[in-house]
Design a protein around this motif. Structure first.
Motif, PDB file in Angstrom:
ATOM      1  N   ASP A 176      -4.512   3.928   6.901  1.00 62.77           N
ATOM      2  CA  ASP A 176      -4.412   3.655   5.461  1.00 62.77           C
ATOM      3  C   ASP A 176      -3.623   2.371   5.210  1.00 62.77           C
ATOM      4  OD1 ASP A 176      -5.630   6.111   5.013  1.00 62.77           O
ATOM      5  OD2 ASP A 176      -3.754   7.166   4.585  1.00 62.77           O
ATOM      6  N   ILE A 177      -2.559   2.235   5.949  1.00 61.94           N
ATOM      7  CA  ILE A 177      -1.646   1.106   5.728  1.00 61.94           C
ATOM      8  C   ILE A 177      -2.198  -0.175   6.344  1.00 61.94           C
ATOM      9  CG2 ILE A 177       0.663   0.214   6.271  1.00 61.94           C
ATOM     10  CD1 ILE A 177       1.526   3.281   6.267  1.00 61.94           C
TER      11      ILE A 177
ATOM     12  N   HIS B  51       6.310   8.100   9.783  1.00 59.06           N
ATOM     13  CA  HIS B  51       4.912   7.663   9.748  1.00 59.06           C
ATOM     14  C   HIS B  51       4.823   6.135   9.773  1.00 59.06           C
ATOM     15  CE1 HIS B  51       4.202  11.777   9.108  1.00 59.06           C
ATOM     16  NE2 HIS B  51       4.042  11.802   7.795  1.00 59.06           N
TER      17      HIS B  51
ATOM     18  N   VAL C 199       7.977   4.112   0.029  1.00 62.79           N
ATOM     19  CA  VAL C 199       7.862   5.550   0.321  1.00 62.79           C
ATOM     20  C   VAL C 199       9.217   6.230   0.258  1.00 62.79           C
ATOM     21  CG1 VAL C 199       5.808   5.661   1.811  1.00 62.79           C
ATOM     22  CG2 VAL C 199       8.000   4.921   2.770  1.00 62.79           C
TER      23      VAL C 199
ATOM     24  N   HIS D 278      -6.292  13.723   3.423  1.00 62.33           N
ATOM     25  CA  HIS D 278      -5.083  14.357   3.979  1.00 62.33           C
ATOM     26  C   HIS D 278      -4.867  15.753   3.403  1.00 62.33           C
ATOM     27  CE1 HIS D 278      -2.845  10.561   5.523  1.00 62.33           C
ATOM     28  NE2 HIS D 278      -4.103  10.597   5.886  1.00 62.33           N
TER      29      HIS D 278
ATOM     30  N   VAL E 106       5.537  -0.889   2.385  1.00 57.18           N
ATOM     31  CA  VAL E 106       5.056   0.427   2.000  1.00 57.18           C
ATOM     32  C   VAL E 106       6.188   1.185   1.302  1.00 57.18           C
ATOM     33  CG1 VAL E 106       3.955   2.545   2.861  1.00 57.18           C
ATOM     34  CG2 VAL E 106       3.630   0.396   4.095  1.00 57.18           C
TER      35      VAL E 106
ATOM     36  N   LEU F  77       0.862  -1.176   0.000  1.00 59.32           N
ATOM     37  CA  LEU F  77       0.000   0.000   0.000  1.00 59.32           C
ATOM     38  C   LEU F  77       0.895   1.220   0.000  1.00 59.32           C
ATOM     39  CD1 LEU F  77      -1.150   2.432   1.988  1.00 59.32           C
ATOM     40  CD2 LEU F  77      -2.839   1.420   0.490  1.00 59.32           C
ATOM     41  N   THR F  78       0.600   2.145  -0.875  1.00 54.81           N
ATOM     42  CA  THR F  78       1.264   3.438  -0.747  1.00 54.81           C
ATOM     43  C   THR F  78       0.351   4.511  -1.317  1.00 54.81           C
ATOM     44  OG1 THR F  78       3.304   4.700  -1.020  1.00 54.81           O
ATOM     45  CG2 THR F  78       2.613   3.339  -2.895  1.00 54.81           C
ATOM     46  N   GLY F  79       0.709   5.751  -1.097  1.00 57.05           N
ATOM     47  CA  GLY F  79      -0.199   6.794  -1.551  1.00 57.05           C
ATOM     48  C   GLY F  79       0.437   8.157  -1.618  1.00 57.05           C
ATOM     49  N   ASP F  80      -0.326   9.091  -2.153  1.00 56.87           N
ATOM     50  CA  ASP F  80       0.133  10.477  -2.267  1.00 56.87           C
ATOM     51  C   ASP F  80      -0.993  11.424  -1.922  1.00 56.87           C
ATOM     52  OD1 ASP F  80       2.680   9.879  -3.872  1.00 56.87           O
ATOM     53  OD2 ASP F  80       1.077   8.945  -5.050  1.00 56.87           O
TER      54      ASP F  80
ATOM     55  N   GLN G 103       8.810   9.807   4.832  1.00 54.63           N
ATOM     56  CA  GLN G 103       7.639   9.110   5.353  1.00 54.63           C
ATOM     57  C   GLN G 103       7.993   8.057   6.409  1.00 54.63           C
ATOM     58  OE1 GLN G 103       4.278   9.857   4.195  1.00 54.63           O
ATOM     59  NE2 GLN G 103       5.517  11.592   3.526  1.00 54.63           N
TER      60      GLN G 103
HETATM   61  N1  TRP Z   1       1.654  11.240   3.608  1.00 50.08           N
HETATM   62  C1  TRP Z   1       1.846  10.792   2.251  1.00 50.08           C
HETATM   63  C2  TRP Z   1       2.351  11.972   1.415  1.00 50.08           C
HETATM   64  O1  TRP Z   1       1.965  13.101   1.662  1.00 50.08           O
HETATM   65  C3  TRP Z   1       0.574  10.307   1.604  1.00 50.08           C
HETATM   66  C4  TRP Z   1       0.001   9.096   2.256  1.00 50.08           C
HETATM   67  C5  TRP Z   1      -1.199   9.032   2.876  1.00 50.08           C
HETATM   68  C6  TRP Z   1       0.582   7.797   2.324  1.00 50.08           C
HETATM   69  N2  TRP Z   1      -1.440   7.767   3.325  1.00 50.08           N
HETATM   70  C7  TRP Z   1      -0.385   6.996   2.995  1.00 50.08           C
HETATM   71  C8  TRP Z   1       1.784   7.246   1.895  1.00 50.08           C
HETATM   72  C9  TRP Z   1      -0.117   5.658   3.262  1.00 50.08           C
HETATM   73  C10 TRP Z   1       2.037   5.910   2.157  1.00 50.08           C
HETATM   74  C11 TRP Z   1       1.086   5.124   2.844  1.00 50.08           C
HETATM   75  O2  TRP Z   1       3.054  11.765   0.459  1.00 50.08           O
END
Ligand code: TRP
Length: 357
Positions: free
Chosen positions: A139-140, A157, A150, A46, A148, A8-11, A154
């Motif tokens: 989220d994770i 986190h 990243v 976020h 993850v 899982l990852t995100g932006d 990160q």
């Molecule tokens: N905080 C990350 C960023 O601003 C975005 C993010 C939100 C994220 N939830 C996540 C990254 C879970 C990894 C896993 O880039």
């Protein structure tokens, strides 16, 4: 394909993606989707940490980020790309996990502290600002992700996430205090203890030749830039006081020149790269102009198929369709986790089924 290793990852959506995103994260995701069960989150909730007053912008940026990620090669048949705000389990778990974390522990997070300083928020941030870090643990863990991918920033986190997972497993699943991280699942813990998979090439320098490529610094090259714009932007890169003309004599260290990071990253012909470097070092009839041309061509070669793919996703409705199916998959995965959580945490009374219309 059956994958047991979940990613899982995100932006946080900030607008169009640039080649710094490609180098720093998207490229790796495009590889990972071939071999792993991948979930890519658009962290639109976020974004409200700093943009709660601009909902339409966040909405539009969320679609834009998805469109560019698809253009860059995220394959919706392989990976689920989805919206944070449309997956209820994420908010529900945030609430519960917030109870497992000492307030002071949340506030000690160095990345959080940095952001508050950089954004000049001092004592004026919302309650939700620090809460987003707890949201990220949700989220994770909602996906029971094992790893993850990243950037370095990160990692704090992820450390918080690991603490939540350990605490949850110990408090509600009877995992013993001294259990090793890798044994949590086999000892009955709901959550695997996820690891941060930190990318090697951290950050691409921007076209100002000085700072990290970043939208706020206006030093980016976007997927949506035309071939001509790419040439112009590369042409303007400031290469320092030592900017080289073909006729300049003397020895120059290419590592002092930001162009060479671009050359390393975007040109794949190793023999050619070595030759350019060598000639540049010795001052053998090569100026920045020649290197710039090579770099611009290489970037255009990379972007061309992306521009092409992006055309398929021009229509918002097409992007939304992809997001909807990704979100449905994310809901299915996270509802399953939520069931497990509620059972052991004492918050479960009824079964439910969520569907998107
Ligand atoms: N905080 C990350 C960023 O601003 C975005 C993010 C939100 C994220 N939830 C996540 C990254 C879970 C990894 C896993 O880039």
């Amino acid at each position: 394909m059956s994958h047991t290793h979940r990613i899982l990852t995100g932006d946080t959506p900030t607008g169009n993606l640039h080649i710094g995103h490609w180098v720093g994260s998207v490229r790796r995701r495009v590889e990972l989707q071939e071999t792993h069960d991948c979930y890519f989150l658009i962290a639109n909730l976020h974004a409200y940490t700093t943009r709660a007053d601009a909902p339409q912008d966040v909405h539009r940026d969320s679609i834009e980020v998805a469109r560019d990620a698809l253009a860059m090669g995220i394959d919706p048949e392989k990976a689920a790309i989805f919206l944070q705000s449309e997956v209820p389990a994420l908010s529900e778990l945030t609430y519960l996990f917030a109870m497992l974390l000492p307030f002071n522990r949340v506030m000690r997070n160095p990345t959080l502290k940095d952001e508050l300083t950089v954004k000049g928020l001092a004592d004026n941030y919302s309650f939700g600002f620090p809460l987003y870090t707890v949201g990220q643990t949700a989220d994770i863990l909602a996906f029971r992700a094992h790893s993850v991918p990243v950037g370095e920033d990160q990692v704090p986190h992820l450390e918080l996430t690991r603490e939540v997972a350990r605490r949850f497993n110990k408090t509600y699943c009877g995992v013993p205090d001294k259990a090793l991280d890798e044994d949590h699942e086999s000892l009955g813990g709901v959550f695997p203890i996820p690891v941060a998979d930190v990318g090697k090439i951290g950050r691409l320098v921007g076209t100002d030749g000085q700072n990290k490529m970043s939208k706020s610094l206006d030093n980016t090259i976007h997927v949506i830039d035309s071939a001509k714009q790419v040439k112009q932007k590369i042409g303007k890169i400031y290469t320092g006081q030592d900017s080289r003309q073909p006729t300049d004599p003397g020895i120059i260290d290419p590592d002092e020149n930001p162009l060479f990071q671009y050359l390393d990253v975007f040109v794949h012909d190793e023999a050619m790269k070595a030759d350019i470097r060598d000639r540049y070092e010795r001052g053998d009839n090569i100026g920045d102009g020649e290197v710039k041309m090579l770099v611009a061509d290489a970037i255009n070669e990379l972007l061309e198929p992306m521009r092409e793919r992006r055309r398929q996703y021009e229509d918002d409705a097409v992007v939304l369709k992809v997001l909807k199916s990704g979100t449905a998959r994310a809901i299915a995965a996270t509802e399953q986790t939520l069931d497990m959580v509620k059972e052991v945490a004492g918050t479960g009374f009824f079964a439910r089924t969520l569907t998107l219309n």
